[in-house]
Design a protein around this motif. Structure first.
Motif, short mmCIF file in Angstrom:
data_model
loop_
_atom_site.label_atom_id
_atom_site.label_comp_id
_atom_site.label_asym_id
_atom_site.label_seq_id
_atom_site.Cartn_x
_atom_site.Cartn_y
_atom_site.Cartn_z
N GLY A 131 53.49 61.04 76.12
CA GLY A 131 54.27 60.08 76.90
C GLY A 131 54.13 58.68 76.37
O GLY A 131 53.30 58.39 75.51
N VAL A 150 45.68 55.95 84.15
CA VAL A 150 44.69 54.88 84.32
C VAL A 150 44.52 54.50 85.80
O VAL A 150 43.44 54.13 86.24
CB VAL A 150 45.09 53.64 83.48
N LEU A 206 40.59 53.05 75.60
CA LEU A 206 41.87 52.76 74.94
C LEU A 206 41.64 52.29 73.52
O LEU A 206 40.76 51.46 73.27
CB LEU A 206 42.61 51.64 75.70
N LYS A 262 46.49 44.98 79.94
CA LYS A 262 47.13 45.72 81.04
C LYS A 262 46.24 46.87 81.51
O LYS A 262 46.05 47.09 82.70
CB LYS A 262 48.47 46.31 80.58
N VAL A 263 45.70 47.63 80.55
CA VAL A 263 44.92 48.82 80.90
C VAL A 263 43.60 48.41 81.56
O VAL A 263 43.17 49.01 82.55
CB VAL A 263 44.69 49.69 79.64
N GLY A 269 42.47 43.09 65.68
CA GLY A 269 41.60 42.16 64.98
C GLY A 269 42.36 41.26 64.02
O GLY A 269 43.55 41.46 63.75
N LEU A 318 36.63 41.66 65.67
CA LEU A 318 36.37 43.08 65.43
C LEU A 318 35.42 43.27 64.24
O LEU A 318 34.37 43.87 64.35
CB LEU A 318 37.68 43.82 65.22
P1 NDP Z 1 49.70 49.82 71.59
O1 NDP Z 1 48.80 48.87 72.27
O2 NDP Z 1 51.15 49.55 71.56
O3 NDP Z 1 49.54 51.28 72.23
C1 NDP Z 1 48.27 51.91 72.33
C2 NDP Z 1 48.39 53.08 73.29
O4 NDP Z 1 48.49 52.60 74.64
C3 NDP Z 1 49.63 53.95 73.07
O5 NDP Z 1 49.29 55.30 73.29
C4 NDP Z 1 50.57 53.42 74.12
O6 NDP Z 1 51.57 54.36 74.45
C5 NDP Z 1 49.63 53.18 75.28
N1 NDP Z 1 50.11 52.25 76.29
C6 NDP Z 1 51.01 51.25 76.15
N2 NDP Z 1 51.15 50.58 77.33
C7 NDP Z 1 50.31 51.16 78.22
C8 NDP Z 1 49.99 50.92 79.60
N3 NDP Z 1 50.55 49.93 80.29
N4 NDP Z 1 49.07 51.72 80.19
C9 NDP Z 1 48.47 52.71 79.50
N5 NDP Z 1 48.74 52.99 78.20
C10 NDP Z 1 49.64 52.22 77.56
O7 NDP Z 1 49.08 49.97 70.13
P2 NDP Z 1 49.70 50.68 68.86
O8 NDP Z 1 49.86 52.14 69.14
O9 NDP Z 1 50.88 49.90 68.40
O10 NDP Z 1 48.49 50.52 67.81
C11 NDP Z 1 48.27 49.36 67.08
C12 NDP Z 1 47.19 48.50 67.73
O11 NDP Z 1 46.01 49.28 67.94
C13 NDP Z 1 46.78 47.35 66.85
O12 NDP Z 1 46.65 46.17 67.62
C14 NDP Z 1 45.42 47.77 66.33
O13 NDP Z 1 44.59 46.71 65.97
C15 NDP Z 1 44.88 48.55 67.47
N6 NDP Z 1 43.85 49.45 67.00
C16 NDP Z 1 42.53 49.20 67.33
C17 NDP Z 1 41.53 50.00 66.83
C18 NDP Z 1 40.09 49.77 67.22
O14 NDP Z 1 39.31 50.72 67.16
N7 NDP Z 1 39.68 48.57 67.60
C19 NDP Z 1 41.82 51.11 65.92
C20 NDP Z 1 43.23 51.31 65.69
C21 NDP Z 1 44.20 50.49 66.20
P3 NDP Z 1 52.97 54.36 73.62
O15 NDP Z 1 52.73 53.72 72.30
O16 NDP Z 1 53.28 55.79 73.51
O17 NDP Z 1 53.91 53.58 74.45
#
Ligand code: NDP
Length: 483
Positions: free
Chosen positions: A206, A215, A225, A234-235, A252, A408
């Protein structure tokens, strides 16, 4: 390799479909073709995942740690045996070259399952003597945990969250990114094959809305997350409503500092690893490369020479070592940052454009003469764009390296051992590197400070984020009460 999964979700030990959920098309980033279709979880699917997760958690927590660990280690072995097939699937899911996925994705997932499987049997509380009285602590699981993943390392993220959660006696519902929904289903399937009870590790698909409904559910005890800072806000806020435990692995804008005395070849290698591996889609990347002026020309020359040898192309070709961006959307975001870099006066020394074709390819890009205030030096780009900034002295570079709200990672290249440790001690970052970049072994904690998040994944430290201590006081003598 079959990419269309048997069904969208994996719940209560089996694949589950509900076509009433929104359709999500899975696109192969190298060609733009639709390779699979899944549906977002409906409320009925979410309810089934929660109900079976709660039930399985009780059964699982009643086992000894050694018994739980055996299941995780068996899952690790199965993953290693199927590394080729899992890596091909990961490449379809993400577009990352097979030359990478074969050594960095399923294998890293197996490492986590093996490590936490090994640890499970030795998780204990402690005995505390206080005169004749004494006490003890019991390490207890939290209950039902939710993992939400980003799209860059789908298999690894599922296991970096799932392995410590399960080792501690929790159950997990994992929601992959909608962009890369396939690989986590295989992890769920393999865990059942390894002996995990049905419902212990469920996968539901989803968009953000599905993550949000998980959540906010009061039956969920913890949320972990991996995602952007914006989603993290948000989360984290939603989890706070019911005071849930959280781990936030967010974005980061990390510094990599290269001193004049560094081994040029090693420093260039570190900068390449820290900017172009996984086409730059790595949260801990050292995207602000501070190069001391004495080594700058030699560094840029070798960097350009080595970039020219990158093999960009079909991710399934074993020779390819640089693949497409995960999606058209992400490619367009990165291109817009490249345009900002040009417009704000950075000097383009390599790449700078998309590559023609149906795939979401972009050239590995390097800007030199970048200044601290430029957009490309301030915002996370999450793509293959390296910013090279000059510096004169150690005293000058430390505050500049730390001048970001995120924290980070950080790295330093120097042959001066004392300086290396002195610089590292001043970095405001969670995961640091000396004469290397982006190593993330399961034995070391991984996570950030500042806006990059809270909590740590991997290592013994992760246990504290998936368990809680009950303390018990035992009085041996009379109870003295005031009346
Ligand atoms: P997003 O923040 O867009 O999404 C992360 C996840 O959260 C997705 O599964 C997304 O679902 C879900 N999501 C979005 N909105 C909500 C909500 N309101 N409530 C609950 N879940 C939600 O990140 P990206 O997928 O674009 O990934 C890139 C980002 O992740 C970069 O900023 C990167 O730095 C970070 N990252 C951090 C890492 C770490 O270990 N510190 C490692 C890898 C990446 P959906 O996308 O399906 O809408």
């Amino acid at each position: 390799m079959q990419t269309q999964p048997q069904a969208s979700h994996f719940v209560d030990g089996q694949y589950l479909e509900d076509t009433a959920g929104d359709l999500i098309e899975v696109i192969y980033p190298a060609t733009g073709e639709i390779i699979a279709k899944v549906h977002a979880a409906t409320p009925a699917v979410i309810e089934a995942a929660i109900a079976s997760g709660l039930r399985a958690q009780k059964e699982w927590a009643a086992l000894s740690g050694t018994e739980r660990g055996r299941v995780l280690r068996r899952a690790a072995d199965i993953i290693r045996d199927r590394n080729h097939d899992l890596s091909v699937l990961e490449t379809y899911d993400t577009g990352k070259p097979y030359s990478e996925t074969i050594c960095a994705d399923a294998t890293s997932a197996a490492d986590a399952l093996e490590y936490f499987g090994g640890l499970a049997g030795s998780l204990t509380g402690e005995h505390v003597q206080m005169g004749e009285n004494w006490g003890y602590t019991i390490r207890e699981p939290l209950g039902l945990c939710v993992g939400i993943g980003a799209w860059n390392y789908p298999t690894q993220i599922a296991c970096w969250k799932g392995a410590p959660a399960l080792a501690c006696g929790n159950a997990m519902i994992f929601k992959p990114s909608e962009t890369t929904p396939l690989s986590a289903l295989k992890v769920a399937e393999i865990l059942v094959e390894a002996g995990a009870p049905a419902g212990l590790f469920n996968v539901v698909q989803g968009m953000g809305a599905v993550g949000a409904s998980l959540v906010t559910d009061p039956r969920v005890a913890k949320v972990s997350l991996t995602g952007s800072v914006g989603t993290g806000r948000k989360v984290y806020a939603a989890a706070a409503e019911s005071i849930k435990h959280v781990t936030m692995e967010l974005g980061g804008k990390s510094p990599l500092v290269i001193f004049d005395d560094a081994d040029v070849e090693a420093a260039v290698g570190g900068a390449i690893l820290g900017n172009f591996y996984s086409t730059g889609q790595v949260c801990s990347n050292g995207t602000r490369v501070f190069v001391q002026k004495g080594i700058k020309e030699a560094f840029l020359k070798r960097l350009s020479e080595r970039l020219a040898t990158a093999v960009i192309g079909d991710p399934m070709d074993e020779a390819t070592n640089f693949g497409p961006m995960v999606s058209k959307r992400q490619r367009d975001i990165v291109l817009s940052y490249i345009e900002k870099g040009k417009a704000e006066g950075a000097r383009l020394v390599a790449g700078g454009s998309a590559i023609e074709g149906n795939g979401f390819y972009i050239q590995p890009t390097v800007f030199a003469d970048v200044t601290d205030d430029m957009t490309i030096a301030r915002e996370e780009i999450f793509g293959p764009v390296m910013s090279v900034l000059d510096f004169d002295t150690e005293e000058e570079v430390i505050p500049r390296a730390n001048d970001t709200e995120m924290g980070l990672s950080a790295g330093v290249f120097t042959r001066d051992l004392t300086r290396a440790h002195r610089v590292i001690s001043q970095f405001e970052a969670g995961s640091c590197f000396i004469n290397s970049y982006n190593d993330a072994p399961v034995e070391l904690p991984f996570g950030g400070s500042g806006l990059s998040g809270v909590g740590r994944e991997n290592s013994k430290a992760a246990i504290n984020y998936y368990s809680q201590l009950k303390s018990v006081f035992v009085r041996m003598g009379e109870v003295e009460s005031p009346f």
